[in-house]
Design a protein around this motif. Structure first.
Motif, PDB file in Angstrom:
ATOM      1  N   PRO A 187      60.250 -74.472 -28.095  1.00  0.00           N
ATOM      2  CA  PRO A 187      61.113 -73.243 -28.222  1.00  0.00           C
ATOM      3  C   PRO A 187      61.462 -73.365 -29.979  1.00  0.00           C
ATOM      4  N   LYS A 188      61.595 -72.365 -30.479  1.00  0.00           N
ATOM      5  CA  LYS A 188      62.208 -72.358 -31.776  1.00  0.00           C
ATOM      6  C   LYS A 188      63.721 -72.496 -31.658  1.00  0.00           C
ATOM      7  N   THR A 189      64.196 -73.537 -32.378  1.00  0.00           N
ATOM      8  CA  THR A 189      65.542 -73.800 -32.052  1.00  0.00           C
ATOM      9  C   THR A 189      66.362 -73.428 -33.273  1.00  0.00           C
ATOM     10  N   THR A 190      67.684 -73.182 -32.987  1.00  0.00           N
ATOM     11  CA  THR A 190      68.417 -72.507 -33.815  1.00  0.00           C
ATOM     12  C   THR A 190      68.430 -72.806 -35.362  1.00  0.00           C
ATOM     13  N   TRP A 191      68.516 -74.026 -35.740  1.00  0.00           N
ATOM     14  CA  TRP A 191      68.614 -74.397 -36.995  1.00  0.00           C
ATOM     15  C   TRP A 191      67.159 -74.631 -37.570  1.00  0.00           C
ATOM     16  N   GLU A 192      65.919 -74.472 -36.882  1.00  0.00           N
ATOM     17  CA  GLU A 192      64.930 -74.541 -37.303  1.00  0.00           C
ATOM     18  C   GLU A 192      64.375 -73.015 -37.664  1.00  0.00           C
ATOM     19  N   LEU A 193      65.213 -72.352 -37.007  1.00  0.00           N
ATOM     20  CA  LEU A 193      64.824 -70.777 -37.186  1.00  0.00           C
ATOM     21  C   LEU A 193      65.696 -70.494 -38.617  1.00  0.00           C
ATOM     22  N   LEU A 194      66.842 -70.951 -38.773  1.00  0.00           N
ATOM     23  CA  LEU A 194      67.810 -70.866 -39.878  1.00  0.00           C
ATOM     24  C   LEU A 194      67.141 -71.213 -41.416  1.00  0.00           C
ATOM     25  N   ALA A 195      66.697 -72.372 -41.249  1.00  0.00           N
ATOM     26  CA  ALA A 195      66.179 -73.180 -42.451  1.00  0.00           C
ATOM     27  C   ALA A 195      65.058 -74.050 -42.148  1.00  0.00           C
ATOM     28  N   PRO A 196      63.708 -73.753 -41.862  1.00  0.00           N
ATOM     29  CA  PRO A 196      62.594 -74.597 -41.409  1.00  0.00           C
ATOM     30  C   PRO A 196      62.373 -75.724 -42.246  1.00  0.00           C
ATOM     31  N   ASN A 197      62.597 -75.536 -43.521  1.00  0.00           N
ATOM     32  CA  ASN A 197      62.168 -76.696 -44.527  1.00  0.00           C
ATOM     33  C   ASN A 197      63.240 -77.832 -44.329  1.00  0.00           C
ATOM     34  N   GLU A 198      64.444 -77.423 -43.717  1.00  0.00           N
ATOM     35  CA  GLU A 198      65.396 -78.585 -43.498  1.00  0.00           C
ATOM     36  C   GLU A 198      65.488 -79.204 -42.313  1.00  0.00           C
ATOM     37  N   TYR A 199      65.457 -78.296 -41.374  1.00  0.00           N
ATOM     38  CA  TYR A 199      65.605 -78.998 -40.121  1.00  0.00           C
ATOM     39  C   TYR A 199      64.552 -78.643 -39.207  1.00  0.00           C
ATOM     40  N   GLY A 200      64.109 -79.643 -38.541  1.00  0.00           N
ATOM     41  CA  GLY A 200      62.718 -79.556 -37.485  1.00  0.00           C
ATOM     42  C   GLY A 200      63.317 -79.664 -36.296  1.00  0.00           C
ATOM     43  N   PHE A 201      61.980 -79.547 -35.479  1.00  0.00           N
ATOM     44  CA  PHE A 201      62.221 -79.460 -34.038  1.00  0.00           C
ATOM     45  C   PHE A 201      62.836 -80.879 -33.490  1.00  0.00           C
ATOM     46  N   TYR A 202      62.135 -81.864 -34.219  1.00  0.00           N
ATOM     47  CA  TYR A 202      62.442 -83.250 -33.571  1.00  0.00           C
ATOM     48  C   TYR A 202      63.589 -83.751 -34.111  1.00  0.00           C
ATOM     49  N   ALA A 203      64.033 -83.762 -35.365  1.00  0.00           N
ATOM     50  CA  ALA A 203      65.198 -84.266 -35.996  1.00  0.00           C
ATOM     51  C   ALA A 203      65.807 -85.550 -35.477  1.00  0.00           C
ATOM     52  N   ASN A 204      64.618 -86.383 -35.428  1.00  0.00           N
ATOM     53  CA  ASN A 204      65.051 -87.850 -35.238  1.00  0.00           C
ATOM     54  C   ASN A 204      65.812 -88.532 -36.353  1.00  0.00           C
TER      55      ASN A 204
ATOM     56  N   GLY B 156      82.835 -66.823 -33.899  1.00  0.00           N
ATOM     57  CA  GLY B 156      81.699 -67.148 -34.529  1.00  0.00           C
ATOM     58  C   GLY B 156      80.634 -66.028 -34.028  1.00  0.00           C
ATOM     59  N   GLN B 157      80.588 -65.827 -32.782  1.00  0.00           N
ATOM     60  CA  GLN B 157      79.525 -64.920 -32.142  1.00  0.00           C
ATOM     61  C   GLN B 157      80.069 -63.572 -32.309  1.00  0.00           C
ATOM     62  N   ARG B 158      81.378 -63.205 -32.428  1.00  0.00           N
ATOM     63  CA  ARG B 158      81.753 -61.912 -32.746  1.00  0.00           C
ATOM     64  C   ARG B 158      81.683 -61.353 -34.020  1.00  0.00           C
ATOM     65  N   SER B 159      81.729 -62.516 -35.109  1.00  0.00           N
ATOM     66  CA  SER B 159      81.271 -61.808 -36.542  1.00  0.00           C
ATOM     67  C   SER B 159      80.434 -62.889 -37.241  1.00  0.00           C
ATOM     68  N   ARG B 160      79.671 -62.358 -37.775  1.00  0.00           N
ATOM     69  CA  ARG B 160      78.537 -63.166 -38.660  1.00  0.00           C
ATOM     70  C   ARG B 160      79.345 -64.112 -39.757  1.00  0.00           C
ATOM     71  N   PHE B 161      80.399 -63.372 -40.196  1.00  0.00           N
ATOM     72  CA  PHE B 161      81.189 -64.361 -41.255  1.00  0.00           C
ATOM     73  C   PHE B 161      81.773 -65.222 -40.818  1.00  0.00           C
ATOM     74  N   VAL B 162      82.374 -65.380 -39.585  1.00  0.00           N
ATOM     75  CA  VAL B 162      82.960 -66.400 -38.861  1.00  0.00           C
ATOM     76  C   VAL B 162      82.081 -67.385 -38.429  1.00  0.00           C
ATOM     77  N   GLY B 163      80.918 -67.120 -37.928  1.00  0.00           N
ATOM     78  CA  GLY B 163      79.707 -67.725 -37.408  1.00  0.00           C
ATOM     79  C   GLY B 163      78.777 -68.329 -38.228  1.00  0.00           C
ATOM     80  N   GLY B 164      78.666 -68.112 -39.476  1.00  0.00           N
ATOM     81  CA  GLY B 164      77.745 -68.678 -40.589  1.00  0.00           C
ATOM     82  C   GLY B 164      76.500 -68.040 -40.527  1.00  0.00           C
ATOM     83  N   GLY B 165      76.298 -66.760 -39.775  1.00  0.00           N
ATOM     84  CA  GLY B 165      75.154 -66.082 -39.980  1.00  0.00           C
ATOM     85  C   GLY B 165      73.985 -66.540 -39.138  1.00  0.00           C
ATOM     86  N   ILE B 166      74.398 -67.048 -37.977  1.00  0.00           N
ATOM     87  CA  ILE B 166      73.513 -67.731 -37.019  1.00  0.00           C
ATOM     88  C   ILE B 166      73.272 -66.806 -36.044  1.00  0.00           C
ATOM     89  N   ASP B 167      71.900 -66.682 -35.534  1.00  0.00           N
ATOM     90  CA  ASP B 167      71.875 -65.810 -34.194  1.00  0.00           C
ATOM     91  C   ASP B 167      72.116 -66.635 -33.173  1.00  0.00           C
TER      92      ASP B 167
END
Lengths: 333, 213
Positions: free
Chosen positions: A263-280, A190-201
Motif C-alpha cells: 500500500p501507499k501509506t499516509t505519511w509516504e503519500l504526504l512526504a515521500p522523501n521524508e517518510y518511507g514504507f519501512y520506517a525502521n 481533524g477529519q472534518r477540517s483540513r486545517f485541524v487535521g494537517g492536510g492529510i487525506d
C-alpha cells in the motif's frame, strides 16, 4: 478559520474552559483580526500557562482495568503515564501534541468493529468485547521511538498481531497487511477540517510486510499502564511495532486487509522523501531535516526528566534484523 | 512635537496625543507581560506543569512568541500612521527588544533542553539543517539589533545604525520561513504568519525599495 460543525460529542465542549485559553497559539492569528495588538500578545502567551489551572474541567474518557499476564521485562525507567497519555501525535484530533488529549475525551469506542479481510480464507469481525477477550492479553514494555527524535518507554497490553492474522487464515498469495483507522469526521475534528487535521487525506493508512506482521514483537494493543487505552493513544485497539518509528503504529484501527500489493501509506503519500514504507528505527539514516543518531527520552513532564541517549538500530530490537538481511536500509527508509 | 492642526477636511482624523505617563505605563505593561510570561513558561516547564513534553512546549512558546513580538513591532509604524499617534512609536523598540530576548530563549531551550549541550550536534544541526540555519541567521540579526539598541550605540553608529536595523525585514522573513519549514504538516499556521509578514512588508514597500536601490 476553524469551522466546527456541531456533533454528538460537541455537547462536551460547553463544559470546557474558554477555548481561547485551550487552543492557545493556534488561534492567535485568527484572533488578530478581531483583537488589538496587545490582546494578541497576552492571549497567545497566556494560553499555555493558564491551561495548568483548567485541566480539571476536562471531561475524562473512562478507562477500565484489564486482566493480563504481567511483563517481567526490565526496561527502567518507564515514562510517566500522565506524559504518555497527554503528548500524542494523533492528527485526527488535531496536529498539536496536546490536541488529542483535549479533543478526544468524548470518543466512542464501544460499539466498535474491527474486520480482518482481503486475501484471507476466513474473514473475521471483532466487536468491542472480542478485542479484549478473544486473545489472552499480555503486557509488553516497549521503547517507542518517534520519527521526531523523541522516545518513551510504555507498558502496553495486547496480543500478538500474528495470532489475529493466523485466525483469518491468509491466502498463500498475500504479501502485505494494510491497516486503516476509523473514518468518522463527526467524532474526529481533524477529519472534518483540513486545517485541524494537517492536510492529510483520511482515513490514515499503514502497512507491514506479512513477515513483519508475523514477528512476535508486533502486537495489537488494547491497553497501557494496566488499563484500557485512552482515545488519544488509539482506543480501543492499535498497532504497536516497536522497531519502527511511531507513526507506523496506527491507532483506532477498524480494518486490517491482506493484499499482494504494497500500500501507499499516509505519511509516504504526504512526504515521500521524508517518510518511507519501512520506517525502521535507524540511527545511521537521518531524516532530511534532522539527525536520527540520538534521541530525547521523555520520562516525565519536567525539564529534568529528559535524557539524551543514543538511538539504537531497530530501536534496540535486534531480533528483527533477519527480516531485512537482503534489503538496503538506506534506500528503503 | 507639533501642535495638532485644526482639521481642514472632516475625514482627517485628529492626531492623538496622550500624557507621557500613559506611554510609560504602556511600556511598563509590555515589559511586565513579556517577562512574566517568559518566566512562567520556564517555571512551568521546569516544574512539569505542562501537559506532555516540556521541551516542545518551551520551543513552541518562545518561537511563536518571538514571531508575535516581531510582527507587533512591525505593526507599530503603520498603526501610528493610521491612528496619527506618533507617540506610539516608542513601543517599537520595547517590542523589538523582547522579540530578540524570546529568540535567544528559543535557542537556549534548543541547546540546553532539546540537545542538552551536545555542542557538536548543536553546531552540525545549525549548519546541516536548512530550516535551523535560516532560524539561526534570523536570530543573529535580532541579536545584533539587541546589542545596538541603546541610545549610545545609535549615536555612535550614526547612519550605519539604520542600515543594521533595516535587516529586521530579512529577520522576520527568515523567522517565518524557519517556522514553515519546521512543521511536519499543517502548514496553515506558519502560512498565516508568512502572509501577515508579507502584508506588513508590502505596507512599507517604498522604504524597502529605497534600501535596495
Amino acid at each position: 478559520m476553524i469551522i466546527k460543525t456541531p456533533s454528538k460529542n460537541a455537547a462536551h465542549e460547553h463544559e470546557v474552559t474558554d477555548q481561547a485559553v485551550y487552543q492557545g497559539r493556534r488561534k492567535v492569528l485568527k484572533q488578530l483580526g478581531y483583537t488589538g495588538a496587545l490582546a494578541l500578545l497576552s492571549q497567545s502567551a497566556q494560553a499555555n500557562p493558564f491551561k495548568w489551572f483548567s485541566d480539571d474541567d476536562t471531561p475524562t474518557f473512562k478507562r477500565n482495568p484489564l486482566s493480563f499476564e504481567k511483563s517481567d521485562a526490565l526496561i527502567n525507567p518507564m515514562t510517566q503515564e500522565g506524559v504518555a497519555t497527554s503528548y500524542n501525535n494523533f492528527f485526527e484530533f488535531g496536529t498539536s501534541k496536546n490536541d488529542p488529549v483535549e479533543n478526544a475525551q468524548g470518543f466512542v469506542v464501544n460499539p466498535w468493529q474491527l474486520e480482518v479481510t482481503g486475501m484471507v480464507e476466513n474473514p473475521i469481525k471483532l466487536d468491542y468485547d472480542d478485542l479484549l477477550k478473544r486473545f489472552p492479553l499480555q503486557e509488553r514494555i516497549y521503547r517507542l521511538r518517534c520519527v521526531e527524535a523523541w522516545s518513551m518507554v510504555i507498558p502496553w497490553i495486547g496480543f500478538e498481531l500474528g495470532a489475529l492474522i493466523k485466525a483469518a487464515n491468509p491466502l498463500g498469495s498475500a504479501k502485505y497487511v494494510i491497516f486503516e483507522t476509523l473514518n468518522d469526521p463527526a467524532q474526529m475534528p481533524g477529519q472534518r477540517s483540513r486545517f485541524v487535521g494537517g492536510g492529510i487525506d483520511y482515513p490514515y493508512v499503514e502497512g507491514l510486510r506479512l513477515d513483519e506482521a508475523y514477528h512476535p514483537l508486533a502486537i495489537m494493543s488494547v491497553g497501557m499502564y494496566g488499563q484500557t487505552l485512552p482515545p488519544q493513544n488509539g482506543a480501543p485497539i492499535r498497532l504497536v511495532v516497536p522497531w519502527k518509528y511511531g507513526f507506523k503504529s496506527i491507532k483506532s484501527v477498524v480494518k486490517i486487509r491482506l493484499s499482494d500489493k504494497r500500500p501507499k501509506t499516509t505519511w509516504e503519500l504526504l512526504a515521500p522523501n521524508e517518510y518511507g514504507f519501512y520506517a525502521n528505527v535507524n540511527p545511521e539514516v537521518d531524516h532530511p531535516r534532522w539527525s536520527q543518531a540520538r534521541e530525547r527520552r521523555i520520562l516525565g513532564s519536567k525539564l529534568s526528566e529528559q535524557r539524551r541517549i543514543d538511538t539504537m538500530m531497530f530501536n534496540g530490537y535486534d531480533e528483527v534484523a533477519s527480516l531485512y538481511s537482503s534489503l538496503d536500509l538506506r534506500s528503503n527508509y | 512635537m507639533t501642535k495638532a492642526k485644526p482639521a481642514t477636511f472632516a475625514m482627517l482624523k485628529k492626531p492623538i496625543r496622550v500624557h507621557r505617563g500613559w506611554l510609560l505605563a504602556f511600556r511598563l505593561m509590555i515589559h511586565s507581560i513579556a517577562t512574566v510570561l517568559l518566566g512562567l513558561a520556564y517555571y512551568n516547564a521546569i516544574n512539569g506543569n505542562v501537559s506532555g513534553d516540556p521541551v516542545q512546549y518551551l520551543l513552541d512558546f518562545t518561537g511563536i512568541g518571538a514571531l508575535n513580538l516581531m510582527i507587533l513591532s512591525l505593526l507599530t509604524s503603520p498603526a501610528a500612521n493610521t491612528l496619527k499617534f506618533a507617540q506610539l512609536m516608542v513601543v517599537r523598540k520595547t517590542l523589538g527588544v523582547y522579540a530578540a530576548i524570546y529568540a535567544l530563549a528559543h535557542l537556549y531551550a534548543f541547546t540546553a533542553y532539546e540537545l542538552q549541550y551536545e555542542w557538536g550536534l548543536v553546531l552540525s544541526e545549525i549548519v546541516e539543517r536548512p530550516y535551523i540555519t535560516v532560524g539561526m541567521v534570523a536570530l543573529i540579526i535580532l541579536f545584533v539589533m539587541l546589542l545596538t539598541s541603546f541610545s549610545a550605540a545609535r549615536m555612535k553608529l550614526g547612519k550605519y545604525w539604520q542600515r543594521i536595523h533595516n535587516f529586521v525585514y530579512v529577520a522576520v522573513l527568515l523567522g517565518c520561513l524557519h517556522f514553515l519549514w519546521s512543521v511536519t504538516s499543517n502548514w496553515t499556521e506558519p502560512s498565516v504568519y508568512m502572509g501577515i509578514t508579507l502584508i506588513l512588508l508590502y505596507l512599507r514597500r517604498k522604504k524597502i525599495q529605497k534600501i535596495f536601490k
